[in-house]
Design an enzyme around this catalytic site. Structure first.
Site, mmCIF file in Angstrom:
data_model
loop_
_atom_site.group_PDB
_atom_site.id
_atom_site.type_symbol
_atom_site.label_atom_id
_atom_site.label_comp_id
_atom_site.label_asym_id
_atom_site.label_seq_id
_atom_site.Cartn_x
_atom_site.Cartn_y
_atom_site.Cartn_z
ATOM 1 N N PRO A 62 0.831 -1.205 0.000
ATOM 2 C CA PRO A 62 0.000 0.000 0.000
ATOM 3 C C PRO A 62 0.864 1.254 0.000
ATOM 4 C CG PRO A 62 -0.050 -1.092 2.150
ATOM 5 C CD PRO A 62 0.669 -2.009 1.210
ATOM 6 N N ALA A 82 -3.440 3.323 2.130
ATOM 7 C CA ALA A 82 -4.162 3.600 3.371
ATOM 8 C C ALA A 82 -5.401 4.424 3.041
ATOM 9 C CB ALA A 82 -3.256 4.350 4.343
ATOM 10 N N GLN A 105 -6.116 -1.170 1.919
ATOM 11 C CA GLN A 105 -5.709 -1.012 3.317
ATOM 12 C C GLN A 105 -6.653 -0.021 3.990
ATOM 13 O OE1 GLN A 105 -2.090 1.182 4.409
ATOM 14 N NE2 GLN A 105 -1.398 -0.654 5.482
ATOM 15 N N TYR A 116 0.093 4.857 13.285
ATOM 16 C CA TYR A 116 -1.289 5.323 13.123
ATOM 17 C C TYR A 116 -2.156 4.719 14.246
ATOM 18 C CZ TYR A 116 0.646 7.178 8.868
ATOM 19 O OH TYR A 116 1.425 7.881 7.990
ATOM 20 N N ARG A 133 -1.536 -5.354 8.881
ATOM 21 C CA ARG A 133 -0.148 -4.857 8.825
ATOM 22 C C ARG A 133 0.256 -4.368 10.201
ATOM 23 N NH1 ARG A 133 3.256 -1.106 4.561
ATOM 24 N NH2 ARG A 133 3.619 -3.139 3.624
HETATM 25 C C1 FMN Z 1 5.007 6.685 -1.542
HETATM 26 C C2 FMN Z 1 4.812 5.746 -0.396
HETATM 27 C C3 FMN Z 1 3.596 5.697 0.246
HETATM 28 C C4 FMN Z 1 3.373 4.772 1.277
HETATM 29 N N1 FMN Z 1 2.127 4.644 1.842
HETATM 30 C C5 FMN Z 1 1.865 3.627 2.694
HETATM 31 C C6 FMN Z 1 0.543 3.325 3.081
HETATM 32 O O1 FMN Z 1 -0.432 3.907 2.582
HETATM 33 N N2 FMN Z 1 0.364 2.335 3.988
HETATM 34 C C7 FMN Z 1 1.417 1.615 4.500
HETATM 35 O O2 FMN Z 1 1.205 0.726 5.333
HETATM 36 N N3 FMN Z 1 2.679 1.858 4.112
HETATM 37 C C8 FMN Z 1 2.921 2.815 3.187
HETATM 38 N N4 FMN Z 1 4.184 2.998 2.714
HETATM 39 C C9 FMN Z 1 5.246 2.063 3.141
HETATM 40 C C10 FMN Z 1 5.362 0.914 2.130
HETATM 41 O O3 FMN Z 1 4.164 0.159 2.026
HETATM 42 C C11 FMN Z 1 6.515 -0.028 2.486
HETATM 43 O O4 FMN Z 1 6.222 -0.673 3.693
HETATM 44 C C12 FMN Z 1 7.856 0.705 2.611
HETATM 45 O O5 FMN Z 1 8.030 1.654 1.574
HETATM 46 C C13 FMN Z 1 9.041 -0.283 2.586
HETATM 47 O O6 FMN Z 1 9.023 -1.023 1.375
HETATM 48 P P1 FMN Z 1 10.036 -0.672 0.153
HETATM 49 O O7 FMN Z 1 11.425 -0.743 0.706
HETATM 50 O O8 FMN Z 1 9.742 -1.765 -0.857
HETATM 51 O O9 FMN Z 1 9.691 0.691 -0.352
HETATM 52 C C14 FMN Z 1 4.431 3.929 1.712
HETATM 53 C C15 FMN Z 1 5.679 4.014 1.084
HETATM 54 C C16 FMN Z 1 5.871 4.901 0.031
HETATM 55 C C17 FMN Z 1 7.210 4.927 -0.653
#
Ligand code: FMN
Length: 376
Positions: free
Chosen positions: A46, A80, A122, A205, A253
């Site tokens: 997400p 989210a 989510q 959150y 999560r």
């Molecule tokens: C642009 C962006 C928006 C994100 N929004 C959410 C979100 O809405 N909900 C959530 O649980 N994590 C969110 N995250 C965290 C990611 O889901 C993920 O857990 C985190 O970036 C680590 O993974 P990665 O190393 O593959 O980027 C966000 C990350 C990024 C980069």
């Protein structure tokens, strides 16, 4: 009907999913969760886009999520999505607090299904991290009431950081509303065509704020002990299961560590996993951090994967997330039984076609869309 086709047989090899039923699954083995079969173990994590108007999905969400389904992911999880207006991180968050928000999401789930991928959403409440500016705005932190911000709520009346809003402690009516809002949003998510609901209990959150001794200083039934701090999450999951179809999976999560002395550690989640399982949760998506602004997090390749392995041993399938960027790395997480699903965020922003390229690199059959077949 799907618009996908297997890649040419030249890409199949001995390292494609084994026919030995005892062999561990690979990244491109299907994953069955209740009545849902994911075509592979790759999920789009997400990711907030802060691009909604009044909580309504736009063409941006269609293209953003749709292109990652075209790119071959097995599961595409929408960002989210606030269960109430006060639960938004920013004014640009997606929402599912009214029926009007269903139709634009239905358009997206229909498109993703046509590509052969499954859809997740989510559901979230931002708690004391709500009412903030868009991340790309010049100003950071709190949007004051006078500028269109809103009153935020939390387990205890303590702000996340100096430039965040002062939250109001949730009382009995407010707690009941949170549970009711998650239940109603889940029912709308079902009508919008989603296959998976993920409860956001991570990243500082609201539900994480309740779980963590760092942010929950209550002395009533929703605080005080690990059981008390978990109560709101368990009530939310129970309420969602009342309306979410029995054949569809529920994910949760979590942030498996607060990364500070006195905060949550992965050990705290070991007894929680069987309780989540008993309530009908199918997979724990294992992240970390987000509840302490000053926490020092030892970020590195796959740094949260050991938490996913630990919670998998505690009794539920898990998803691993966090700096998983290479096909062999992702495949290794699955083949070694550390997790059942890998979730990628930033790497899939850089390249929506990562799953198709990973299939080629791992010599597995990737779900190449027929329209793109001449490129593979
Ligand atoms: C642009 C962006 C928006 C994100 N929004 C959410 C979100 O809405 N909900 C959530 O649980 N994590 C969110 N995250 C965290 C990611 O889901 C993920 O857990 C985190 O970036 C680590 O993974 P990665 O190393 O593959 O980027 C966000 C990350 C990024 C980069």
């Amino acid at each position: 009907m799907t618009a996908t086709a297997s890649s040419p047989s030249a890409h199949e090899s001995p390292s494609a999913p084994s026919l030995d039923p005892a062999a561990p699954p690979s990244l491109f083995a299907p994953l069955q969760l209740r009545d849902l079969t994911l075509r592979n173990r790759i999920a789009v994590a997400p990711m907030c886009q802060y691009s909604a108007t009044d909580g309504l999905a736009t063409d941006w969400h269609l293209v953003h999520l749709g292109s990652r389904a075209v790119g071959g992911a097995g599961l595409v999880i929408a960002e989210a999505t606030a269960v109430s207006p006060e639960g938004r991180i920013t004014a640009g968050d997606l929402g599912l607090w009214t029926d009007e928000q269903i139709a634009p999401l239905r358009r997206i789930t229909d498109f993703i299904h046509e590509q052969g991928a499954a859809t997740g959403i989510q559901l979230a409440h931002a708690g004391r991290k709500a009412s903030t500016h868009l991340p790309w705005a010049e100003t950071h932190g709190e949007v004051p009431l006078a500028d269109g911000g809103w009153v935020t709520v939390a387990p205890s009346p303590e702000p996340f950081a100096a430039d965040y809003p002062q939250p109001v402690e949730l009382g009995p009516d407010g707690l009941r509303k949170v549970v009711d809002d998650f239940r109603a949003a889940a029912a709308r998510a079902d009508r919008a065509g989603f296959d998976v609901v993920e409860v956001h209990a991570a990243h500082g959150y609201l539900l994480h704020e309740f779980l963590s001794p760092v942010s929950n200083h209550r002395s009533d039934a929703y605080g005080g002990t690990p059981e008390g701090r978990a109560r709101l999450l368990l009530e939310v999951v129970g309420a969602i299961r009342e309306v979410w179809p029995a054949g569809k999976p529920v994910f949760v999560r979590v942030s498996a560590s607060d990364w500070v002395d006195g905060g949550l550690t992965s050990e705290d989640f070991v007894p929680l996993v069987p309780q989540l399982r008993a309530l009908g949760v199918d997979l724990v998506d294992v992240s970390s951090g987000g509840n302490v602004a000053t926490a020092q997090i030892p970020v590195g390749a796959g740094y949260q994967v050991p938490f996913a392995a630990q919670l998998r041993d505690a009794g539920l399938p898990t998803g691993a997330v966090g700096l998983i960027t290479a096909p062999a790395q992702a495949d290794h997480v699955i083949r070694t039984g550390q997790a059942d699903l890998v979730l990628l965020a930033r790497e899939l922003l850089r390249d929506p076609y990562w799953p198709l390229l990973a299939a080629r690199e791992l010599r597995a059959a990737g779900p190449v869309p027929v329209q793109y077949g001449r490129a593979w």
